[in-house]
Design a protein around this motif. Structure first.
Motif, PDB file in Angstrom:
ATOM      1  N   VAL A  47       0.934  -1.149  -0.012  1.00  0.00           N
ATOM      2  CA  VAL A  47       0.042  -0.096  -0.195  1.00  0.00           C
ATOM      3  C   VAL A  47       0.775   1.383   0.043  1.00  0.00           C
ATOM      4  O   VAL A  47       2.072   1.223   0.263  1.00  0.00           O
ATOM      5  CB  VAL A  47      -0.959  -0.001   1.003  1.00  0.00           C
ATOM      6  CG1 VAL A  47      -1.794  -1.040   1.327  1.00  0.00           C
ATOM      7  CG2 VAL A  47      -0.077  -0.033   2.626  1.00  0.00           C
ATOM      8  N   ARG A  48       0.333   2.256  -0.539  1.00  0.00           N
ATOM      9  CA  ARG A  48       0.960   3.784  -0.204  1.00  0.00           C
ATOM     10  C   ARG A  48       0.836   4.112   1.117  1.00  0.00           C
ATOM     11  O   ARG A  48      -0.232   4.074   1.734  1.00  0.00           O
ATOM     12  CB  ARG A  48       0.337   4.605  -1.440  1.00  0.00           C
ATOM     13  CG  ARG A  48       1.391   5.455  -2.146  1.00  0.00           C
ATOM     14  CD  ARG A  48       0.813   6.281  -2.922  1.00  0.00           C
ATOM     15  NE  ARG A  48       0.338   7.625  -2.515  1.00  0.00           N
ATOM     16  CZ  ARG A  48      -0.227   8.477  -3.213  1.00  0.00           C
ATOM     17  NH1 ARG A  48      -0.016   8.155  -4.735  1.00  0.00           N
ATOM     18  NH2 ARG A  48      -0.308   9.720  -3.018  1.00  0.00           N
ATOM     19  N   LEU A  49       1.974   4.698   1.665  1.00  0.00           N
ATOM     20  CA  LEU A  49       1.890   5.074   3.218  1.00  0.00           C
ATOM     21  C   LEU A  49       2.244   6.507   3.288  1.00  0.00           C
ATOM     22  O   LEU A  49       3.048   6.965   2.428  1.00  0.00           O
ATOM     23  CB  LEU A  49       3.014   4.340   3.956  1.00  0.00           C
ATOM     24  CG  LEU A  49       2.624   3.063   4.440  1.00  0.00           C
ATOM     25  CD1 LEU A  49       3.747   2.418   5.615  1.00  0.00           C
ATOM     26  CD2 LEU A  49       1.296   3.216   5.281  1.00  0.00           C
ATOM     27  N   LYS A  50       1.669   7.351   4.028  1.00  0.00           N
ATOM     28  CA  LYS A  50       1.866   8.805   4.371  1.00  0.00           C
ATOM     29  C   LYS A  50       2.629   8.691   5.756  1.00  0.00           C
ATOM     30  O   LYS A  50       1.896   8.219   6.762  1.00  0.00           O
ATOM     31  CB  LYS A  50       0.733   9.680   4.322  1.00  0.00           C
ATOM     32  CG  LYS A  50       0.850  11.021   4.713  1.00  0.00           C
ATOM     33  CD  LYS A  50      -0.318  12.056   4.640  1.00  0.00           C
ATOM     34  CE  LYS A  50      -1.410  11.586   5.652  1.00  0.00           C
ATOM     35  NZ  LYS A  50      -2.272  12.798   5.805  1.00  0.00           N
ATOM     36  N   VAL A  51       3.784   9.189   5.991  1.00  0.00           N
ATOM     37  CA  VAL A  51       4.470   9.333   7.305  1.00  0.00           C
ATOM     38  C   VAL A  51       4.413  10.613   7.582  1.00  0.00           C
ATOM     39  O   VAL A  51       5.179  11.529   6.640  1.00  0.00           O
ATOM     40  CB  VAL A  51       5.939   8.602   6.924  1.00  0.00           C
ATOM     41  CG1 VAL A  51       6.553   8.590   8.293  1.00  0.00           C
ATOM     42  CG2 VAL A  51       5.919   7.206   6.239  1.00  0.00           C
ATOM     43  N   GLU A 101      -2.760   4.983   2.849  1.00  0.00           N
ATOM     44  CA  GLU A 101      -3.556   5.722   2.008  1.00  0.00           C
ATOM     45  C   GLU A 101      -4.522   4.668   0.909  1.00  0.00           C
ATOM     46  O   GLU A 101      -3.946   4.028   0.273  1.00  0.00           O
ATOM     47  CB  GLU A 101      -2.731   6.748   1.126  1.00  0.00           C
ATOM     48  CG  GLU A 101      -2.322   7.615   1.965  1.00  0.00           C
ATOM     49  CD  GLU A 101      -1.517   8.763   1.167  1.00  0.00           C
ATOM     50  OE1 GLU A 101      -0.892   8.546   0.161  1.00  0.00           O
ATOM     51  OE2 GLU A 101      -1.555  10.079   1.558  1.00  0.00           O
ATOM     52  N   SER A 102      -5.582   4.808   1.132  1.00  0.00           N
ATOM     53  CA  SER A 102      -6.628   3.952   0.358  1.00  0.00           C
ATOM     54  C   SER A 102      -7.840   4.724   0.339  1.00  0.00           C
ATOM     55  O   SER A 102      -8.128   5.820   0.715  1.00  0.00           O
ATOM     56  CB  SER A 102      -6.638   2.400   0.939  1.00  0.00           C
ATOM     57  OG  SER A 102      -7.266   2.495   2.054  1.00  0.00           O
ATOM     58  N   ALA A 103      -9.096   3.923   0.022  1.00  0.00           N
ATOM     59  CA  ALA A 103     -10.290   4.475  -0.188  1.00  0.00           C
ATOM     60  C   ALA A 103     -10.726   4.870   1.300  1.00  0.00           C
ATOM     61  O   ALA A 103     -11.322   6.021   1.576  1.00  0.00           O
ATOM     62  CB  ALA A 103     -11.389   3.402  -0.647  1.00  0.00           C
ATOM     63  N   THR A 104     -10.394   4.080   2.291  1.00  0.00           N
ATOM     64  CA  THR A 104     -10.569   4.300   3.543  1.00  0.00           C
ATOM     65  C   THR A 104      -9.138   4.494   4.267  1.00  0.00           C
ATOM     66  O   THR A 104      -8.627   3.282   4.698  1.00  0.00           O
ATOM     67  CB  THR A 104     -11.361   3.338   4.536  1.00  0.00           C
ATOM     68  OG1 THR A 104     -10.891   2.160   4.285  1.00  0.00           O
ATOM     69  CG2 THR A 104     -12.833   3.387   3.821  1.00  0.00           C
ATOM     70  N   ASP A 105      -8.616   5.602   4.766  1.00  0.00           N
ATOM     71  CA  ASP A 105      -7.136   5.638   5.324  1.00  0.00           C
ATOM     72  C   ASP A 105      -7.336   5.118   6.754  1.00  0.00           C
ATOM     73  O   ASP A 105      -8.186   5.056   7.338  1.00  0.00           O
ATOM     74  CB  ASP A 105      -6.721   7.014   5.442  1.00  0.00           C
ATOM     75  CG  ASP A 105      -6.611   7.812   4.119  1.00  0.00           C
ATOM     76  OD1 ASP A 105      -6.428   7.260   3.073  1.00  0.00           O
ATOM     77  OD2 ASP A 105      -6.204   8.881   4.134  1.00  0.00           O
ATOM     78  N   SER A 106      -6.263   4.183   6.878  1.00  0.00           N
ATOM     79  CA  SER A 106      -5.961   3.706   8.253  1.00  0.00           C
ATOM     80  C   SER A 106      -4.752   3.963   8.713  1.00  0.00           C
ATOM     81  O   SER A 106      -3.604   3.604   8.119  1.00  0.00           O
ATOM     82  CB  SER A 106      -6.388   2.155   8.055  1.00  0.00           C
ATOM     83  OG  SER A 106      -5.247   1.302   7.223  1.00  0.00           O
ATOM     84  N   ILE A 107      -4.652   4.112  10.147  1.00  0.00           N
ATOM     85  CA  ILE A 107      -3.451   4.344  10.662  1.00  0.00           C
ATOM     86  C   ILE A 107      -2.662   2.934  11.020  1.00  0.00           C
ATOM     87  O   ILE A 107      -2.997   2.028  11.532  1.00  0.00           O
ATOM     88  CB  ILE A 107      -3.583   4.818  12.294  1.00  0.00           C
ATOM     89  CG1 ILE A 107      -4.187   6.183  12.204  1.00  0.00           C
ATOM     90  CG2 ILE A 107      -2.311   4.952  13.291  1.00  0.00           C
ATOM     91  CD1 ILE A 107      -4.689   6.947  13.375  1.00  0.00           C
TER      92      ILE A 107
END
Length: 133
Positions: free
Chosen positions: A53-57, A69-75
């Protein structure tokens, strides 16, 4: 009389040692905060590859956050930031995005600087997602 001399000598020695101990404590706190932030980033990079998956740090003084980062962002992970050690964090870019292959997304390097008192440490995260000290 001998006791008074011993106490005066002890006071002088303590007065000389305390500033050095404060500087040592600052260097230790900065180093620990930088090491924990580097470990957090490396763990997030591995998670991006493992989960595909694509991650935002996000790097903030009070928290470190990795979000898938996806349709529903999850921590994925949340850790306390360098502020828990009394260390100030300055980032040239407070967010980095990682591709599912672990490479960084974006056209610029990110520099993280950790400061407390006179002690400072820094590292750079390259556009490819590699961490350099």
């Amino acid at each position: 009389m001998e006791m008074a001399i011993a106490l005066v000598m002890f006071g002088i020695m303590t007065g000389l040692a305390v500033p050095r101990l404060a500087g040592y404590a600052d260097r230790l706190a900065v180093r620990r905060a930088a090491d924990e932030t580097a470990a957090f980033f490396n763990r997030a990079r591995i998670a991006a590859v493992y989960r595909a998956v694509r991650l935002k740090v996000s790097f903030n003084g009070d928290s470190l956050l990795a979000v898938a980062e996806s349709a529903t962002d999850s921590i994925v992970w949340r850790n306390p930031g360098p502020a828990k050690y009394g260390v100030a964090l300055t980032a040239s870019r407070p967010e980095i995005r990682l591709y599912p292959n672990g490479l960084g997304l974006g056209a610029a390097n990110t520099k993280l600087v950790f400061r407390r008192g006179a002690a400072a440490d820094s590292f750079t995260i390259s556009r490819l997602g590699r961490l350099k000290r």
